[in-house]
Design an enzyme around this catalytic site. Structure first.
Site, PDB file in Angstrom:
ATOM      1  N   SER A 141       0.836  -1.214   0.000  1.00  0.00           N
ATOM      2  CA  SER A 141       0.000   0.000   0.000  1.00  0.00           C
ATOM      3  C   SER A 141       0.863   1.253   0.000  1.00  0.00           C
ATOM      4  O   SER A 141       0.614   2.213  -0.726  1.00  0.00           O
ATOM      5  CB  SER A 141      -0.880   0.037   1.258  1.00  0.00           C
ATOM      6  OG  SER A 141      -1.943  -0.850   1.141  1.00  0.00           O
ATOM      7  N   ARG A 153       1.685   4.318  -3.133  1.00  0.00           N
ATOM      8  CA  ARG A 153       1.530   5.762  -2.894  1.00  0.00           C
ATOM      9  C   ARG A 153       2.851   6.494  -3.108  1.00  0.00           C
ATOM     10  O   ARG A 153       2.872   7.615  -3.608  1.00  0.00           O
ATOM     11  CB  ARG A 153       0.988   5.978  -1.473  1.00  0.00           C
ATOM     12  CG  ARG A 153      -0.502   5.588  -1.368  1.00  0.00           C
ATOM     13  CD  ARG A 153      -0.887   5.191   0.033  1.00  0.00           C
ATOM     14  NE  ARG A 153      -2.315   5.004   0.198  1.00  0.00           N
ATOM     15  CZ  ARG A 153      -2.987   3.866  -0.061  1.00  0.00           C
ATOM     16  NH1 ARG A 153      -2.329   2.793  -0.523  1.00  0.00           N
ATOM     17  NH2 ARG A 153      -4.284   3.797   0.141  1.00  0.00           N
ATOM     18  N   ARG A 192     -14.564  -5.349 -10.768  1.00  0.00           N
ATOM     19  CA  ARG A 192     -14.603  -4.719  -9.433  1.00  0.00           C
ATOM     20  C   ARG A 192     -15.237  -3.330  -9.528  1.00  0.00           C
ATOM     21  O   ARG A 192     -14.975  -2.592 -10.465  1.00  0.00           O
ATOM     22  CB  ARG A 192     -13.189  -4.670  -8.847  1.00  0.00           C
ATOM     23  CG  ARG A 192     -12.676  -6.095  -8.627  1.00  0.00           C
ATOM     24  CD  ARG A 192     -11.334  -6.122  -7.988  1.00  0.00           C
ATOM     25  NE  ARG A 192     -11.355  -5.596  -6.647  1.00  0.00           N
ATOM     26  CZ  ARG A 192     -10.274  -5.346  -5.936  1.00  0.00           C
ATOM     27  NH1 ARG A 192      -9.083  -5.570  -6.463  1.00  0.00           N
ATOM     28  NH2 ARG A 192     -10.358  -4.875  -4.723  1.00  0.00           N
ATOM     29  N   SER A 245     -13.595   2.430   2.660  1.00  0.00           N
ATOM     30  CA  SER A 245     -12.516   2.055   1.742  1.00  0.00           C
ATOM     31  C   SER A 245     -11.426   3.119   1.718  1.00  0.00           C
ATOM     32  O   SER A 245     -11.681   4.284   1.411  1.00  0.00           O
ATOM     33  CB  SER A 245     -13.096   1.865   0.332  1.00  0.00           C
ATOM     34  OG  SER A 245     -12.053   1.894  -0.630  1.00  0.00           O
ATOM     35  N   ASP A 260      -7.476  -7.195   4.817  1.00  0.00           N
ATOM     36  CA  ASP A 260      -6.659  -8.090   3.988  1.00  0.00           C
ATOM     37  C   ASP A 260      -6.204  -9.332   4.756  1.00  0.00           C
ATOM     38  O   ASP A 260      -5.696 -10.282   4.159  1.00  0.00           O
ATOM     39  CB  ASP A 260      -5.440  -7.340   3.433  1.00  0.00           C
ATOM     40  CG  ASP A 260      -5.849  -6.306   2.399  1.00  0.00           C
ATOM     41  OD1 ASP A 260      -6.963  -6.434   1.843  1.00  0.00           O
ATOM     42  OD2 ASP A 260      -5.080  -5.366   2.156  1.00  0.00           O
ATOM     43  N   LYS A 305     -13.328  -8.208  -3.517  1.00  0.00           N
ATOM     44  CA  LYS A 305     -11.859  -8.133  -3.607  1.00  0.00           C
ATOM     45  C   LYS A 305     -11.416  -8.842  -4.903  1.00  0.00           C
ATOM     46  O   LYS A 305     -12.229  -9.052  -5.786  1.00  0.00           O
ATOM     47  CB  LYS A 305     -11.216  -8.749  -2.356  1.00  0.00           C
ATOM     48  CG  LYS A 305     -11.482  -7.935  -1.092  1.00  0.00           C
ATOM     49  CD  LYS A 305     -10.801  -6.589  -1.162  1.00  0.00           C
ATOM     50  CE  LYS A 305     -11.108  -5.730   0.048  1.00  0.00           C
ATOM     51  NZ  LYS A 305     -10.597  -4.361  -0.105  1.00  0.00           N
ATOM     52  N   ARG A 347      -4.141 -13.616  -1.965  1.00  0.00           N
ATOM     53  CA  ARG A 347      -4.303 -13.834  -0.515  1.00  0.00           C
ATOM     54  C   ARG A 347      -5.065 -15.122  -0.219  1.00  0.00           C
ATOM     55  O   ARG A 347      -4.819 -15.783   0.790  1.00  0.00           O
ATOM     56  CB  ARG A 347      -4.982 -12.636   0.133  1.00  0.00           C
ATOM     57  CG  ARG A 347      -4.130 -11.367   0.036  1.00  0.00           C
ATOM     58  CD  ARG A 347      -4.539 -10.320   1.048  1.00  0.00           C
ATOM     59  NE  ARG A 347      -4.315  -8.988   0.536  1.00  0.00           N
ATOM     60  CZ  ARG A 347      -3.151  -8.348   0.555  1.00  0.00           C
ATOM     61  NH1 ARG A 347      -2.094  -8.909   1.091  1.00  0.00           N
ATOM     62  NH2 ARG A 347      -3.046  -7.127   0.063  1.00  0.00           N
TER      63      ARG A 347
HETATM   64  C1  S3P Z   1      -5.754  -0.806   0.140  1.00  0.00           C
HETATM   65  C2  S3P Z   1      -6.957  -0.708   0.778  1.00  0.00           C
HETATM   66  C3  S3P Z   1      -7.843  -1.846   0.992  1.00  0.00           C
HETATM   67  C4  S3P Z   1      -7.120  -3.173   0.845  1.00  0.00           C
HETATM   68  C5  S3P Z   1      -6.247  -3.211  -0.366  1.00  0.00           C
HETATM   69  C6  S3P Z   1      -5.212  -2.095  -0.327  1.00  0.00           C
HETATM   70  C7  S3P Z   1      -4.971   0.414  -0.076  1.00  0.00           C
HETATM   71  O1  S3P Z   1      -8.908  -1.794   0.050  1.00  0.00           O
HETATM   72  O2  S3P Z   1      -8.029  -4.233   0.814  1.00  0.00           O
HETATM   73  O3  S3P Z   1      -5.557  -4.455  -0.434  1.00  0.00           O
HETATM   74  O4  S3P Z   1      -3.770   0.326  -0.389  1.00  0.00           O
HETATM   75  O5  S3P Z   1      -5.551   1.507   0.071  1.00  0.00           O
HETATM   76  P1  S3P Z   1     -10.220  -0.920   0.372  1.00  0.00           P
HETATM   77  O6  S3P Z   1      -9.765   0.354   0.899  1.00  0.00           O
HETATM   78  O7  S3P Z   1     -10.977  -0.743  -0.916  1.00  0.00           O
HETATM   79  O8  S3P Z   1     -10.968  -1.747   1.364  1.00  0.00           O
END
Ligand code: S3P
Length: 433
Positions: free
Chosen positions: A23, A27, A127, A172, A319, A346, A392
């Site tokens: 994550s 970013r 999705r 989210s 996750d 997911k 996962r």
């Molecule tokens: C993530 C946020 C989550 C997570 C994903 C990574 C992120 O999704 O499940 O693997 O990096 O912001 P959601 O925010 O849509 O739940």
């Protein structure tokens, strides 16, 4: 099509350093692109998903240099082009399986004065994107795609954006992040309210890159900045990847594993807190409280008790829920997970994939619309299971194999590389047979 065969070890032991956080890496690749000057990161994630982010921004004119350094993990240099320096891509942007890339890049493209077409693989094309395209349209972007811009392929033409106050109903972090990134281009202050708090990496990193961010418990606001700066950053280990090896050590009697340099951001620690309530022998040590907190974890083989997980807890361990289901399948008593509908959208429907795969290897699990009910057994039988094309789900079944009579074979296991290419090597390195 590869198969992963996992047999029960005598113990899980030694020291293990998880790969860089996925994550955070997404970013960093994006914000580095928008900064002024060169940003440098160490321990950048090698996940295929993050590679998709790099490929997409390369097509937007950003230069990346990814090097493998001995001992320090992958290093990434990004030559930022500034907030207004991205270029119109010559072809479509293929984001593969990566939902994070698609949702976050939409936020950035909403502020660009050109058109781009986004495509993904079969899973990503199913999705839901309306959760992002509705607020971005409201801010001023023109977006089209199947089912009123709910599914990829999507075409986006950015423009002059206005700030909005958005109520994030979906719990989210991806939606929150897309809106905050669009907020970098919107006149005024863009804010997102979230009834359920989600991971806050975007907020923490935006601040490091020099943006003005205000956070209260349920609201985040970003002010349009003049520019973003370049930064140097050491990416913490991915707690969500480490979760599989943590679960492995908990399940195998006599195990003793040190997980070092793992990210301990409080918005990612739901799994740790739930494990404590289940009676796990797991302790946090040597925390460095920095922009993204990092520390070590000591994990020992444990007898776990069943647990109830409700809707409020799910964003903090979203996750980790698949591997938590494996732990519940081997814990004493009944576990109930509810309010976890987000799992159905997911990379695959993770309630269905986990319930059917776990049942196939001998677990007692009942699927519910918003979760499942699991009755723990002392040992699984084992067998062959599909990965459902989901990284996962596949790694969770590998963990299940560690406490099964016959072992577990995961079919089509190559999908694991989407988040954790080194998973098999790391797992085998701590398994004493
Ligand atoms: C993530 C946020 C989550 C997570 C994903 C990574 C992120 O999704 O499940 O693997 O990096 O912001 P959601 O925010 O849509 O739940």
């Amino acid at each position: 099509m590869s198969e992963l065969i996992i047999s029960p070890p005598a113990a899980v032991e030694g020291e293990y350093t998880p790969p860089g956080d996925k994550s955070i890496s997404h970013r960093l690749a994006m914000l580095g692109a928008l900064g002024e000057g060169t940003s440098e990161y160490i321990h950048f994630s090698e996940a295929e998903d993050c590679q998709k982010t790099i490929e997409a921004f390369s097509k937007l004119g950003v230069q990346y240099d990814l090097q493998k350094a001995v001992g320090a993990g992958p290093q990434l240099k990004v030559k930022g082009v500034g907030l207004r320096g991205l270029a119109k891509p010559s072809g479509e942007l293929d984001l593969g399986n990566s939902g994070t890339t698609m949702r976050l890049i939409l936020g950035i493209l909403a502020g660009q004065p050109f058109e781009a077409r986004l495509v993904g693989d079969a899973s990503l094309s199913q999705r839901p994107m309306r959760r992002v395209t509705v607020p971005l349209r409201q801010m001023g972007a023109a977006i089209s795609g199947r089912d009123d811009a709910n599914f990829a392929p999507l075409e986006i033409r950015g423009g002059k954006l206005s700030a909005i106050e958005w109520e994030n109903k979906a719990a989210s972090a991806q939606v929150k992040s897309a809106i905050l990134l669009a907020g970098l281009y919107a006149d005024g202050v863009t804010s997102v309210c979230e009834p359920l708090v989600t991971r806050d990496h975007t907020e923490r990193l935006l601040r490091l890159f020099g943006a003005s961010i205000e956070c209260s418990e349920h609201k985040v606001a970003v002010q349009k900045p003049e520019c973003l700066r370049a930064i140097c950053f050491d990416v913490p280990g991915d707690f969500s990847s480490a979760a599989f090896l943590i679960a492995a050590a908990l399940l195998v009697k006599g195990s003793n594993l040190l997980v070092s340099n793992v990210g301990l951001n409080p918005t990612r620690l739901g799994f740790y807190n739930v494990l404590k309530s289940m009676g796990a022998a797991i302790e946090i040590d040597r925390v460095k409280d920095q922009a993204e907190p990092v520390g070590d974890l000591r994990v020992r083989g444990s007898r776990l008790k069943g647990i109830t997980i409700d809707r409020k807890m799910t964003p903090f361990l979203i996750d980790e829920l698949p591997v938590l289901m494996v732990l519940c399948a081997l814990a004493e008593g009944i576990s109930t997970i509810f309010g976890a509908q987000e799992l159905r959208i997911k990379e695959t429907d993770r309630i269905r994939s986990m319930a059917s795969g776990l049942r196939a290897v001998g677990a007692r699990i009942l699927e519910r619309e918003d979760g499942c009910v699991i009755e723990g057994v002392p040992e699984l039988l084992g067998g062959r299971v599909s990965s459902f094309g989901d990284h996962r789900t596949a790694m969770s079944f590998a963990v299940a194999g560690l406490r099964s009579r016959k072992g577990v074979t995961i079919l089509d296991s190559e999908c694991i590389g989407i988040s954790y290419p080194g998973f098999e090597k790391d797992l085998r390195s701590v398994c004493r047979m």
